[in-house]
Write a protein that holds these residues in place. Structure first.
Motif, PDB file in Angstrom:
ATOM      1  N   HIS A   1       0.887  -1.052  -0.088  1.00 57.86           N
ATOM      2  CA  HIS A   1       0.023  -0.018   0.032  1.00 57.86           C
ATOM      3  C   HIS A   1       0.714   1.271  -0.119  1.00 57.86           C
ATOM      4  N   ALA A   2       1.994   1.270   1.039  1.00 56.81           N
ATOM      5  CA  ALA A   2       2.864   2.334   0.873  1.00 56.81           C
ATOM      6  C   ALA A   2       3.552   2.709  -0.685  1.00 56.81           C
ATOM      7  N   ARG A   3       3.948   1.318  -1.104  1.00 55.76           N
ATOM      8  CA  ARG A   3       4.865   1.654  -2.315  1.00 55.76           C
ATOM      9  C   ARG A   3       3.731   2.287  -3.491  1.00 55.76           C
ATOM     10  N   VAL A   4       2.587   1.642  -3.451  1.00 58.17           N
ATOM     11  CA  VAL A   4       1.691   2.175  -4.456  1.00 58.17           C
ATOM     12  C   VAL A   4       1.130   3.599  -4.252  1.00 58.17           C
ATOM     13  N   LEU A   5       1.139   3.897  -3.095  1.00 48.67           N
ATOM     14  CA  LEU A   5       0.736   5.230  -2.676  1.00 48.67           C
ATOM     15  C   LEU A   5       1.829   6.257  -3.231  1.00 48.67           C
ATOM     16  N   SER A   6       3.224   5.873  -2.927  1.00 51.53           N
ATOM     17  CA  SER A   6       4.280   6.637  -3.264  1.00 51.53           C
ATOM     18  C   SER A   6       4.399   6.609  -4.795  1.00 51.53           C
ATOM     19  N   ALA A   7       4.082   5.583  -5.537  1.00 48.24           N
ATOM     20  CA  ALA A   7       4.071   5.834  -7.130  1.00 48.24           C
ATOM     21  C   ALA A   7       3.233   6.796  -7.696  1.00 48.24           C
ATOM     22  N   ILE A   8       2.000   6.668  -6.926  1.00 46.79           N
ATOM     23  CA  ILE A   8       0.819   7.703  -7.252  1.00 46.79           C
ATOM     24  C   ILE A   8       1.246   9.119  -6.852  1.00 46.79           C
ATOM     25  N   ALA A   9       1.713   9.470  -5.730  1.00 48.36           N
ATOM     26  CA  ALA A   9       2.305  10.633  -5.210  1.00 48.36           C
ATOM     27  C   ALA A   9       3.251  11.243  -6.440  1.00 48.36           C
ATOM     28  N   ALA A  10       4.113  10.263  -6.794  1.00 44.86           N
ATOM     29  CA  ALA A  10       5.350  10.879  -7.870  1.00 44.86           C
ATOM     30  C   ALA A  10       4.599  10.992  -8.970  1.00 44.86           C
ATOM     31  N   GLU A  11       3.622  10.677  -9.591  1.00 43.28           N
ATOM     32  CA  GLU A  11       3.147  10.609 -10.937  1.00 43.28           C
ATOM     33  C   GLU A  11       1.513  10.444 -10.781  1.00 43.28           C
ATOM     34  N   PRO A  12       0.968  11.602 -10.488  1.00 38.78           N
ATOM     35  CA  PRO A  12      -0.400  11.437 -10.353  1.00 38.78           C
ATOM     36  C   PRO A  12      -1.500  10.627 -11.594  1.00 38.78           C
ATOM     37  N   THR A  13      -0.885  10.892 -12.640  1.00 41.84           N
ATOM     38  CA  THR A  13      -1.555  10.254 -13.892  1.00 41.84           C
ATOM     39  C   THR A  13      -1.170   8.834 -14.308  1.00 41.84           C
ATOM     40  N   ILE A  14      -0.281   8.284 -13.589  1.00 44.82           N
ATOM     41  CA  ILE A  14       0.213   6.973 -13.734  1.00 44.82           C
ATOM     42  C   ILE A  14      -0.775   5.991 -14.030  1.00 44.82           C
ATOM     43  N   ARG A  15      -0.542   4.849 -14.745  1.00 44.68           N
ATOM     44  CA  ARG A  15      -1.517   3.890 -15.163  1.00 44.68           C
ATOM     45  C   ARG A  15      -1.254   2.641 -14.017  1.00 44.68           C
ATOM     46  N   ILE A  16      -2.305   2.007 -14.093  1.00 39.45           N
ATOM     47  CA  ILE A  16      -2.487   0.920 -13.247  1.00 39.45           C
ATOM     48  C   ILE A  16      -1.190   0.040 -13.647  1.00 39.45           C
ATOM     49  N   ARG A  17      -1.273  -0.450 -14.690  1.00 41.05           N
ATOM     50  CA  ARG A  17       0.012  -1.196 -15.299  1.00 41.05           C
ATOM     51  C   ARG A  17       1.335  -0.792 -15.108  1.00 41.05           C
ATOM     52  N   ASP A  18       1.578   0.433 -14.932  1.00 40.54           N
ATOM     53  CA  ASP A  18       2.892   1.064 -14.619  1.00 40.54           C
ATOM     54  C   ASP A  18       3.219   0.878 -12.969  1.00 40.54           C
ATOM     55  N   ILE A  19       2.076   1.257 -12.284  1.00 38.86           N
ATOM     56  CA  ILE A  19       2.127   0.956 -11.026  1.00 38.86           C
ATOM     57  C   ILE A  19       2.698  -0.487 -10.530  1.00 38.86           C
ATOM     58  N   ALA A  20       1.672  -1.542 -11.211  1.00 36.85           N
ATOM     59  CA  ALA A  20       2.058  -2.561 -11.243  1.00 36.85           C
ATOM     60  C   ALA A  20       3.637  -3.140 -11.460  1.00 36.85           C
ATOM     61  N   ALA A  21       3.954  -2.676 -12.676  1.00 35.75           N
ATOM     62  CA  ALA A  21       5.388  -3.061 -13.103  1.00 35.75           C
ATOM     63  C   ALA A  21       6.334  -2.586 -12.112  1.00 35.75           C
ATOM     64  N   TYR A  22       6.279  -1.095 -11.668  1.00 34.53           N
ATOM     65  CA  TYR A  22       7.036  -0.550 -10.660  1.00 34.53           C
ATOM     66  C   TYR A  22       7.054  -1.141  -9.158  1.00 34.53           C
ATOM     67  N   CYS A  23       5.889  -1.602  -8.754  1.00 32.41           N
ATOM     68  CA  CYS A  23       6.044  -2.250  -7.518  1.00 32.41           C
ATOM     69  C   CYS A  23       6.079  -3.585  -7.557  1.00 32.41           C
TER      70      CYS A  23
END
Length: 110
Positions: free
Chosen positions: A17-39
């Protein structure tokens, strides 16, 4: 967004949850697939985490066409009693400083 982190086995200090939130905070228009790959998570797992974060008031989103723009609720207090009084912005600030320091460490020396 920076490159995806290296794979890891065993326990870690930060939750998904912290990783996903951090990824979204860094890039508010990020796609779910990009969050998944990053995390290093499945898209389904990220969708559930985003749903959890929205349900509990840590995150909202606005649909624009086929994409979402997320907004992190910075003032929301962390859930665990041991972090009583700490906000999402406190956590994200620490993570952002860490990321900034590592970017500087990787920068080519002149």
């Amino acid at each position: 967004m920076t490159a995806a982190p290296e794979p890891h086995t065993g326990w870690t200090f930060l939750t998904n949850h912290a990783r996903v939130l951090s990824a979204i905070a860094a890039e508010p228009t990020i796609r779910i697939r990009d969050i998944a790959a990053y995390c290093r998570l499945t898209e389904r797992a990220v969708q559930k985490i985003v749903s959890d974060l929205e349900r509990d008031g840590y995150l909202t989103h606005t649909r624009r066409g086929r994409s979402n723009t997320y907004r992190v609720s910075d003032g929301t207090i962390l859930r665990h009693p041991a972090e009583a009084g700490l906000s999402v912005s406190d956590l994200l600030g620490v993570l952002a400083r860490h990321d900034a320091e590592h970017v500087e460490d990787r920068a080519p020396q002149r």
